[in-house]
Write an enzyme that holds these catalytic residues in place. Structure first.
Site, mmCIF file in Angstrom:
data_model
loop_
_atom_site.group_PDB
_atom_site.id
_atom_site.type_symbol
_atom_site.label_atom_id
_atom_site.label_comp_id
_atom_site.label_asym_id
_atom_site.label_seq_id
_atom_site.Cartn_x
_atom_site.Cartn_y
_atom_site.Cartn_z
ATOM 1 N N SER A 138 -29.735 40.426 -1.256
ATOM 2 C CA SER A 138 -29.091 41.706 -1.555
ATOM 3 C C SER A 138 -27.670 41.437 -2.024
ATOM 4 C CB SER A 138 -29.061 42.590 -0.302
ATOM 5 O OG SER A 138 -28.222 43.713 -0.490
ATOM 6 N N TYR A 148 -26.822 42.753 8.652
ATOM 7 C CA TYR A 148 -27.651 42.796 7.448
ATOM 8 C C TYR A 148 -27.041 41.932 6.350
ATOM 9 C CZ TYR A 148 -30.300 44.470 3.454
ATOM 10 O OH TYR A 148 -31.092 44.520 2.327
#
Length: 257
Positions: A138, A148
């Site tokens: 990401s 994350y």
């Protein structure tokens, strides 16, 4: 005919990879937690494209799930030529608001599973002298933004390091770093998306097309859109302290609601 194994195949980016690879004539091994959705997906892709679609139900947050996919990747009588490590999720809440159990589950899926499945896939690929791995990370990997972002940063560093170690073997590895993509990701995490500007959204099918093109060109990192490439250029120039503050404010504005 070659075979691709895709984790998290039933929705979002994983489903887009499945559609594209099936259309290109690849047989598939579809991996996710929901057996019913997997079977429906396999039937649809087989009927539409005439490919073979194998179903493997596995939860990559569990030891048995990772082990079952490792075993399939290591089956040299049924070789896998392309691995797409796409399974992943987000947690709603800031650090210390998310339970430690959920934080550890994220690391299990985003890091341990990616490490073990990449190893299981690339060992026989190296022996055959060909193969590829796409590890879905990401753009969050490039900004300081909680577990994350940290887990996706690990995916990028691991993938590029492994790619260097396997250079010249015929095995290609690439980290894919998309931005906001219209999938079930945010809904499943209970995250609001109403405030995210329209220009920041990416189409999953176009993203996959760009990613596969980058993989074929031997890239080890793919940021599949000019808008996000420009944003990442700004990120590289910004001081880390300033970047952390901007990331935190953006997370509050565009993150969990």
């Amino acid at each position: 005919m070659t075979t691709a194994l895709i984790t998290g195949s039933t929705a979002g980016i994983g489903a887009a990879f499945a559609r594209r690879l099936a259309a290109d004539g690849h047989d598939l091994v579809l991996v996710a937690r929901d057996t019913k959705r997997l079977q429906e997906q396999a039937t649809e892709l087989h009927d539409r494209h005439g490919i073979e679609a194998e179903v493997l139900t596995a939860d990559l947050a569990e030891e048995d799930g990772i082990s079952s996919v490792e075993k399939r990747l290591g089956d040299r009588k049924r070789p896998v030529d392309l691995l797409v490590n796409n399974a992943g999720f987000g947690n709603k809440g800031r650090f210390l608001e998310v339970s430690m159990e959920d934080e550890l589950r994220m690391l299990k899926v985003h890091c341990e599973a990616v490490l073990r499945l990449t190893a299981a896939a690339t060992a026989p690929m190296r022996d055959r002298g060909r193969g590829g791995v796409v590890n879905v990370a990401s753009v969050a990997a490039f900004v300081p933004r909680g577990t994350y972002g940290a887990s996706k940063a690990w995916v990028v560093q691991f993938t590029q390091g492994a790619a260097r170690d396997l250079a010249g073997t015929g095995v290609r590895l690439m980290a894919l770093c998309p931005g906001f993509v219209r999938t079930e990701f945010h809904e499943r995490a209970g995250m609001g998306t109403d405030n995210i500007p329209g220009w920041m959204w990416l189409d999953a099918d176009k993203l996959v097309s760009s990613a596969l093109s980058d993989l074929s060109r031997g890239k080890t990192l793919s940021v599949p859109d000019p808008r996000y490439k420009a944003l990442m250029g700004v990120v590289k120039l910004a001081p880390r302290g300033l970047l952390g503050g901007v990331s935190s404010r953006a997370g509050r504005k565009y993150g969990p609601k």
